[in-house]
Scaffold this active site. Structure first.
Site, PDB file in Angstrom:
ATOM      1  N   LEU A 152       0.872  -1.176   0.000  1.00  0.00           N
ATOM      2  CA  LEU A 152       0.000   0.000   0.000  1.00  0.00           C
ATOM      3  C   LEU A 152       0.906   1.223   0.000  1.00  0.00           C
ATOM      4  CD1 LEU A 152      -2.727  -0.929   2.687  1.00  0.00           C
ATOM      5  CD2 LEU A 152      -2.942  -0.993   0.204  1.00  0.00           C
ATOM      6  N   ASP A 153       0.456   2.292  -0.651  1.00  0.00           N
ATOM      7  CA  ASP A 153       1.244   3.530  -0.675  1.00  0.00           C
ATOM      8  C   ASP A 153       1.356   4.091   0.740  1.00  0.00           C
ATOM      9  OD1 ASP A 153       1.277   3.286  -3.433  1.00  0.00           O
ATOM     10  OD2 ASP A 153      -0.479   4.573  -3.689  1.00  0.00           O
ATOM     11  N   VAL A 154       2.327   4.977   0.901  1.00  0.00           N
ATOM     12  CA  VAL A 154       2.543   5.561   2.235  1.00  0.00           C
ATOM     13  C   VAL A 154       1.311   6.329   2.717  1.00  0.00           C
ATOM     14  CG1 VAL A 154       3.639   7.718   1.455  1.00  0.00           C
ATOM     15  CG2 VAL A 154       4.372   6.678   3.592  1.00  0.00           C
TER      16      VAL A 154
END
Ligand code: URA
Length: 234
Positions: free
Chosen positions: A101-103
């Site tokens: 998952l993206d930050v």
């Protein structure tokens, strides 16, 4: 298995610290102090202790994390804390996120050291559905929403790619809240799909993976191990 390797697998000690612990007489094999790092042991039948504590190899582990904002899935230390830093288990750094998952994405993240199990979730061949809730910058409603739902169902061409996305399901929950179900895991896929529709994702949260939904009792940053039934879902 060599004794120093067994110690490095079952304690926080590195291989060289394990050798030092052996030299210091902190390790016993079947009730007797032992100093030779190269001693071969059978982890099933031999009884090894370190500072009096019995040791056993760590089996495969499966974790559900409510990923908070500003924590990254990368294994390398960078600008943000890593997801594995939130997992208070021995040797947590061996756990791999199952699809990143993206930050700035929150929600359900699975971590495991079982590569085959992870592959069944991430490989597009297995068509495991991942459900996201996205807050959109521009409202999407009426005929435009219907057109977007049809385009998503047919597949979208993402910028810089030649193959369209696999059929997915878009369901507008409110004019600015979308539920998107996809079975692939391309780079920034959800954000790029909304970009292809002329919109922008302002916040993104993963709700579920296959039959597994984020446990509502887990606050952001909290985690728990999966049950045997949950592991068997994949
Ligand atoms: N798609 C994205 O764009 N970001 C994520 O974190 C996950 C899916």
């Amino acid at each position: 298995m060599r004794l120093d390797r067994f110690l490095s697998e079952t304690t926080p000690l590195t291989r060289s610290l394990a050798k030092r612990a052996l030299k210091n007489g902190e390790v016993e094999l079947n009730g007797k102090a032992i100093k030779q790092a190269a001693t071969q042991i059978d982890p099933e039948s031999d009884r090894v202790t370190w500072q009096g504590e019995p040791l056993a190899l760590i089996g495969l582990r499966y974790v559900m994390l409510h990923k908070p904002l500003d924590v990254e899935c990368s294994a390398r230390r960078g600008l943000y804390p890593r997801v594995v830093d939130l997992i208070d288990l021995p040797k947590a750094e061996r756990l791999q996120p199952v699809g990143r998952l993206d930050v700035d994405t929150t929600g359900l993240l699975l971590l495991t050291d079982d590569g085959q199990w992870a592959h069944r979730i991430t490989s597009p061949k297995h068509r495991c559905a991942k459900v996201y809730h996205a807050t959109l910058a521009s409202p999407l409603e009426g005929p435009a929403a219907q057109r977007a739902e049809e385009q998503v169902a047919q597949g979208l061409l993402l910028e810089g790619e030649e193959a369209p996305t696999k059929p997915a399901t878009l369901n507008m929950l409110t004019p600015t809240t979308a539920e998107l179900t996809i079975t692939e895991g391309r780079y920034h896929q959800v954000k790029r799909m909304f970009a292809a529709l002329g919109n922008r994702v302002e916040s993104l949260h993963r709700v579920s993976i296959g039959e597994l939904t984020l446990d509502a009792t887990l606050a952001p940053g909290e985690w728990r191990e999966l049950t045997a039934d949950e592991i068997a879902l994949f």
